[in-house]
Design a protein around this motif. Structure first.
Motif, PDB file in Angstrom:
ATOM      1  N   THR A 253      35.866  28.499 -34.666  1.00 31.01           N
ATOM      2  CA  THR A 253      34.509  28.534 -34.135  1.00 31.01           C
ATOM      3  C   THR A 253      33.666  29.630 -34.777  1.00 31.01           C
ATOM      4  O   THR A 253      32.436  29.524 -34.844  1.00 31.01           O
ATOM      5  CB  THR A 253      34.532  28.752 -32.616  1.00 31.01           C
ATOM      6  OG1 THR A 253      35.477  29.795 -32.307  1.00 31.01           O
ATOM      7  CG2 THR A 253      34.926  27.477 -31.894  1.00 31.01           C
ATOM      8  N   THR A 254      34.304  30.683 -35.262  1.00 30.21           N
ATOM      9  CA  THR A 254      33.556  31.774 -35.883  1.00 30.21           C
ATOM     10  C   THR A 254      33.674  31.790 -37.399  1.00 30.21           C
ATOM     11  O   THR A 254      32.802  32.334 -38.074  1.00 30.21           O
ATOM     12  CB  THR A 254      34.018  33.148 -35.348  1.00 30.21           C
ATOM     13  OG1 THR A 254      35.422  33.295 -35.580  1.00 30.21           O
ATOM     14  CG2 THR A 254      33.720  33.278 -33.877  1.00 30.21           C
TER      15      THR A 254
ATOM     16  N   TYR B  43      39.179  40.555 -39.833  1.00 28.63           N
ATOM     17  CA  TYR B  43      38.203  41.016 -38.846  1.00 28.63           C
ATOM     18  C   TYR B  43      38.531  42.478 -38.568  1.00 28.63           C
ATOM     19  O   TYR B  43      39.632  42.798 -38.109  1.00 28.63           O
ATOM     20  CB  TYR B  43      38.299  40.182 -37.566  1.00 28.63           C
ATOM     21  CG  TYR B  43      37.347  40.626 -36.472  1.00 28.63           C
ATOM     22  CD1 TYR B  43      35.991  40.325 -36.558  1.00 28.63           C
ATOM     23  CD2 TYR B  43      37.796  41.353 -35.380  1.00 28.63           C
ATOM     24  CE1 TYR B  43      35.113  40.734 -35.568  1.00 28.63           C
ATOM     25  CE2 TYR B  43      36.922  41.762 -34.396  1.00 28.63           C
ATOM     26  CZ  TYR B  43      35.584  41.448 -34.485  1.00 28.63           C
ATOM     27  OH  TYR B  43      34.712  41.866 -33.507  1.00 28.63           O
TER      28      TYR B  43
ATOM     29  N   HIS C 288      30.471  36.240 -31.505  1.00 25.96           N
ATOM     30  CA  HIS C 288      31.350  36.090 -32.680  1.00 25.96           C
ATOM     31  C   HIS C 288      32.194  37.349 -32.891  1.00 25.96           C
ATOM     32  O   HIS C 288      32.335  37.839 -34.010  1.00 25.96           O
ATOM     33  CB  HIS C 288      30.526  35.787 -33.936  1.00 25.96           C
ATOM     34  CG  HIS C 288      29.382  36.743 -34.155  1.00 25.96           C
ATOM     35  ND1 HIS C 288      28.110  36.499 -33.683  1.00 25.96           N
ATOM     36  CD2 HIS C 288      29.310  37.943 -34.780  1.00 25.96           C
ATOM     37  CE1 HIS C 288      27.305  37.505 -34.016  1.00 25.96           C
ATOM     38  NE2 HIS C 288      28.022  38.396 -34.686  1.00 25.96           N
TER      39      HIS C 288
ATOM     40  N   HIS D 159      28.605  33.601 -40.242  1.00 29.41           N
ATOM     41  CA  HIS D 159      29.651  33.356 -39.254  1.00 29.41           C
ATOM     42  C   HIS D 159      29.194  32.266 -38.298  1.00 29.41           C
ATOM     43  O   HIS D 159      28.026  31.880 -38.279  1.00 29.41           O
ATOM     44  CB  HIS D 159      29.985  34.631 -38.464  1.00 29.41           C
ATOM     45  CG  HIS D 159      28.788  35.269 -37.818  1.00 29.41           C
ATOM     46  ND1 HIS D 159      28.164  34.741 -36.714  1.00 29.41           N
ATOM     47  CD2 HIS D 159      28.095  36.397 -38.140  1.00 29.41           C
ATOM     48  CE1 HIS D 159      27.138  35.496 -36.370  1.00 29.41           C
ATOM     49  NE2 HIS D 159      27.058  36.516 -37.225  1.00 29.41           N
TER      50      HIS D 159
ATOM     51  N   GLU E 273      29.774  30.802 -34.036  1.00 30.47           N
ATOM     52  CA  GLU E 273      29.618  31.377 -32.702  1.00 30.47           C
ATOM     53  C   GLU E 273      30.619  30.743 -31.733  1.00 30.47           C
ATOM     54  O   GLU E 273      30.925  29.555 -31.833  1.00 30.47           O
ATOM     55  CB  GLU E 273      28.208  31.142 -32.150  1.00 30.47           C
ATOM     56  CG  GLU E 273      27.103  31.851 -32.902  1.00 30.47           C
ATOM     57  CD  GLU E 273      27.118  33.364 -32.732  1.00 30.47           C
ATOM     58  OE1 GLU E 273      27.675  33.840 -31.726  1.00 30.47           O
ATOM     59  OE2 GLU E 273      26.578  34.055 -33.606  1.00 30.47           O
ATOM     60  N   ASN E 274      31.092  31.543 -30.800  1.00 24.98           N
ATOM     61  CA  ASN E 274      31.879  31.018 -29.686  1.00 24.98           C
ATOM     62  C   ASN E 274      30.943  30.683 -28.540  1.00 24.98           C
ATOM     63  O   ASN E 274      30.112  31.511 -28.162  1.00 24.98           O
ATOM     64  CB  ASN E 274      32.899  32.056 -29.218  1.00 24.98           C
ATOM     65  CG  ASN E 274      34.001  32.287 -30.232  1.00 24.98           C
ATOM     66  OD1 ASN E 274      34.833  31.412 -30.461  1.00 24.98           O
ATOM     67  ND2 ASN E 274      34.007  33.451 -30.851  1.00 24.98           N
TER      68      ASN E 274
END
Length: 219
Positions: A45-46, A109, A38, A26, A28-29
């Protein structure tokens, strides 16, 4: 560490006989969408991650697949390189011409139980209520739809808006109903008109739980 591994393979004369894959689970924010880490989202971003494959006899150096590929494509690619035939998989062998822009990219998710547990009493803060949901996303071409099991929807044109700042769903984009129908067709869930529920905890044996604890994924 990647450089050290490649250097060791080269030193032993094994580099060109070894399939080297560099990827990630993944992204990361780092403050985008007012988020860090994340969790709680399916923004680029993820979910957009690096994927590099090196094996000179099968892949032309410097070749880039322009259309989105997925981690599920790694298994058929590696088994194909190993000469394993007949595996039933969802992905495609990346030695071919590429998936093309017509293949939908599906993402999900799960209910963020782990993140909420880590927050302790802070998980009960009213501002976190909107994140207590499952998320699904569908990318078709440059369009990306994000839909929650609470009915929340977002739609972005990644070509014009790669940072996902302008939600087309909020503006009533006419393409939204068709994309929502595609999500219901392509995914097992969401399949009904009502909200999905967080899945029940699955029973796990002690060995599996211990492995999860060692990785920080279980209490």
């Amino acid at each position: 560490m990647v450089g050290a591994l490649v250097g060791l393979l080269e030193e032993r004369g094994l580099l060109d006989e070894t399939v080297v894959v560099v990827t990630s689970d993944h992204g990361e924010n780092l403050g985008e969408h007012a988020m860090v880490d994340h969790v709680f989202n399916l923004y680029e971003t993820t979910v957009r991650i690096p994927l590099l494959v090196r094996f000179p006899s099968a892949f032309e150096p410097g070749r880039r697949v322009r259309h989105p590929v997925q981690l599920v494509d790694l298994f058929p690619t590696l088994t194909g390189l190993a000469g394993v035939e007949g595996a039933r998989v969802h992905g495609i062998d990346l030695r071919g011409p590429g998936p093309g822009s017509e293949r939908p990219v599906l993402l999900s998710y799960d209910y963020p139980r782990q993140a909420l547990v880590a927050l302790g009493q802070g998980a009960h803060h009213p501002r976190l209520a909107k994140y207590k949901r499952r998320l699904f996303a569908l990318r078709q071409g440059d369009l990306k739809l994000i839909v929650g099991d609470d009915g929340h929807t977002e739609l972005y044109d990644l070509a014009a808006d790669p940072a996902e700042r302008h939600d087309l769903a909020a503006a009533g984009d006419p393409r939204l109903p068709a994309l929502l129908a595609d999500v219901r067709t392509l995914l097992v869930e969401p399949s009904g008109p009502g909200p999905l529920r967080p899945p029940p905890d699955q029973e796990r044996d002690e060995e599996t739980l211990e492995q999860l604890r060692s990785l920080g994924y279980a209490e």
